[in-house]
Design a protein around this motif. Structure first.
Motif, PDB file in Angstrom:
ATOM      1  N   GLY A  42      25.897  41.147  78.371  1.00  0.00           N
ATOM      2  CA  GLY A  42      24.425  41.247  78.636  1.00  0.00           C
ATOM      3  C   GLY A  42      24.200  39.661  79.200  1.00  0.00           C
ATOM      4  O   GLY A  42      25.060  39.110  79.693  1.00  0.00           O
ATOM      5  N   GLU A  43      22.723  39.614  78.919  1.00  0.00           N
ATOM      6  CA  GLU A  43      22.385  37.452  79.323  1.00  0.00           C
ATOM      7  C   GLU A  43      22.705  36.931  78.835  1.00  0.00           C
ATOM      8  O   GLU A  43      23.506  36.333  79.212  1.00  0.00           O
ATOM      9  CB  GLU A  43      21.211  38.042  79.531  1.00  0.00           C
ATOM     10  CG  GLU A  43      20.584  37.326  80.190  1.00  0.00           C
ATOM     11  CD  GLU A  43      18.934  37.251  80.952  1.00  0.00           C
ATOM     12  OE1 GLU A  43      18.847  38.670  81.794  1.00  0.00           O
ATOM     13  OE2 GLU A  43      18.407  36.780  79.764  1.00  0.00           O
ATOM     14  N   GLY A  44      22.167  36.321  78.296  1.00  0.00           N
ATOM     15  CA  GLY A  44      22.858  35.719  76.489  1.00  0.00           C
ATOM     16  C   GLY A  44      21.401  35.731  75.217  1.00  0.00           C
ATOM     17  O   GLY A  44      20.913  36.962  75.672  1.00  0.00           O
ATOM     18  N   PRO A  45      21.893  34.914  74.342  1.00  0.00           N
ATOM     19  CA  PRO A  45      21.838  35.472  72.578  1.00  0.00           C
ATOM     20  C   PRO A  45      19.769  35.723  72.192  1.00  0.00           C
ATOM     21  O   PRO A  45      19.818  34.082  73.721  1.00  0.00           O
ATOM     22  CB  PRO A  45      22.054  34.454  71.983  1.00  0.00           C
ATOM     23  CG  PRO A  45      23.208  34.253  72.661  1.00  0.00           C
ATOM     24  CD  PRO A  45      22.891  34.790  74.104  1.00  0.00           C
ATOM     25  N   THR A  81      29.512  41.884  74.841  1.00  0.00           N
ATOM     26  CA  THR A  81      29.787  39.732  74.737  1.00  0.00           C
ATOM     27  C   THR A  81      28.323  39.480  75.608  1.00  0.00           C
ATOM     28  O   THR A  81      27.886  40.714  75.741  1.00  0.00           O
ATOM     29  CB  THR A  81      30.567  38.830  75.072  1.00  0.00           C
ATOM     30  OG1 THR A  81      30.489  37.511  74.711  1.00  0.00           O
ATOM     31  CG2 THR A  81      31.093  38.997  76.644  1.00  0.00           C
ATOM     32  N   ASN A  82      28.196  38.426  76.398  1.00  0.00           N
ATOM     33  CA  ASN A  82      27.461  37.478  76.862  1.00  0.00           C
ATOM     34  C   ASN A  82      27.446  36.718  77.832  1.00  0.00           C
ATOM     35  O   ASN A  82      28.510  36.277  77.825  1.00  0.00           O
ATOM     36  CB  ASN A  82      26.183  37.141  76.008  1.00  0.00           C
ATOM     37  CG  ASN A  82      24.839  38.286  75.569  1.00  0.00           C
ATOM     38  OD1 ASN A  82      24.739  39.080  75.832  1.00  0.00           O
ATOM     39  ND2 ASN A  82      25.612  38.102  74.218  1.00  0.00           N
ATOM     40  N   ILE A  83      26.360  36.771  79.313  1.00  0.00           N
ATOM     41  CA  ILE A  83      26.837  35.741  79.951  1.00  0.00           C
ATOM     42  C   ILE A  83      26.897  34.178  79.224  1.00  0.00           C
ATOM     43  O   ILE A  83      27.544  33.711  79.962  1.00  0.00           O
ATOM     44  CB  ILE A  83      26.106  36.151  81.282  1.00  0.00           C
ATOM     45  CG1 ILE A  83      26.120  36.943  81.893  1.00  0.00           C
ATOM     46  CG2 ILE A  83      25.709  34.299  82.186  1.00  0.00           C
ATOM     47  CD1 ILE A  83      27.109  36.815  82.921  1.00  0.00           C
ATOM     48  N   LEU A 106      33.634  33.633  79.570  1.00  0.00           N
ATOM     49  CA  LEU A 106      34.114  35.055  79.520  1.00  0.00           C
ATOM     50  C   LEU A 106      35.133  35.431  80.523  1.00  0.00           C
ATOM     51  O   LEU A 106      35.746  36.407  79.881  1.00  0.00           O
ATOM     52  CB  LEU A 106      32.540  35.089  80.192  1.00  0.00           C
ATOM     53  CG  LEU A 106      32.349  36.895  80.657  1.00  0.00           C
ATOM     54  CD1 LEU A 106      32.427  37.907  79.336  1.00  0.00           C
ATOM     55  CD2 LEU A 106      30.843  37.406  81.034  1.00  0.00           C
ATOM     56  N   ARG A 107      35.293  35.023  80.971  1.00  0.00           N
ATOM     57  CA  ARG A 107      36.833  35.017  82.044  1.00  0.00           C
ATOM     58  C   ARG A 107      37.738  35.048  81.490  1.00  0.00           C
ATOM     59  O   ARG A 107      38.392  36.276  81.508  1.00  0.00           O
ATOM     60  CB  ARG A 107      36.574  34.038  83.148  1.00  0.00           C
ATOM     61  CG  ARG A 107      36.074  34.578  84.126  1.00  0.00           C
ATOM     62  CD  ARG A 107      36.394  33.546  85.355  1.00  0.00           C
ATOM     63  NE  ARG A 107      35.544  33.861  85.951  1.00  0.00           N
ATOM     64  CZ  ARG A 107      34.658  32.803  87.039  1.00  0.00           C
ATOM     65  NH1 ARG A 107      35.118  31.282  86.075  1.00  0.00           N
ATOM     66  NH2 ARG A 107      33.411  32.630  87.445  1.00  0.00           N
TER      67      ARG A 107
END
Ligand code: URA
Length: 186
Positions: A42-45, A81-83, A106-107
């Motif tokens: 996703g994007e972010g919390p 998870t998110n970006i 993230l990677r």
């Protein structure tokens, strides 16, 4: 690059690489099966995620859970998870510098999970993972293969709360993911 989840998570807990660290209540690291074949980014919390330290537990997450249920996707079997791992104020889109600072985490998560398929939820995930030139409206619903991972871009679940038509498209896109696993031997 960390080879162990515990070390990676610990490094994020101490993270001060960008300004988002100043206002966070909790880091939202990610949740689910750490050996999942299917990963969601996703994007972010948002506020609920920041309060609980878990991804997609607010309204958008509940909508995503409904789609999962209907399509037979078990939330505990996928990794989510998110970006960015810290909440952007007022849920704004993460700034370039914030996303870039967080992307190594993230990677590292992707390397440890080794998913076959990654669903990119919305424009921020799409642009940061596959390229700034891509737009979610034209990319959604179409497979993109890169370095052996199959990516399915789709709408961010929060967009579905505002537009019923997007709900149908979101379901269709996830249906393709379900079909992929039916047709791909382990
Ligand atoms: N929106 C996101 O992009 N991620 C979350 O975890 C919650 C809402």
């Amino acid at each position: 690059m960390y080879n162990h989840w515990e070390e990676l998570e610990k490094s994020i807990h101490n993270c001060q690489k960008c300004q988002l660290c100043k206002q966070r209540k909790n880091i939202v690291f990610g949740e689910g099966n750490q050996q999942a074949d299917l990963m969601f980014i996703g994007e972010g919390p948002g506020a609920d995620e920041d309060a609980q330290g878990l991804p997609f537990v607010g309204k958008a997450g509940q909508l995503m859970n409904k789609a999962f249920q209907a399509l037979g996707i078990k939330r505990e079997e996928v990794y989510i998870t998110n970006i960015v791992k810290c909440r952007p104020p007022a849920n704004r889109v993460p700034e370039e510098q914030e996303a870039t600072a967080c992307l190594d985490y993230l990677r590292n998560q992707v390397i440890l999970v080794k998913p076959k398929v990654i669903v990119l939820l919305g424009s921020t995930a799409l642009k940061n993972i596959l390229g700034k030139e891509l737009g979610i409206t034209s990319s959604r619903g179409k497979w993109i293969e890169k370095k052996g991972i199959y990516y399915m871009p789709t709408w961010h679940p929060a967009a579905l709360l505002r537009d019923e038509n997007k709900k149908i498209e979101f379901w269709k896109d996830l249906k393709q993911v379900v079909e992929f696993f039916k047709n791909t031997p382990n």
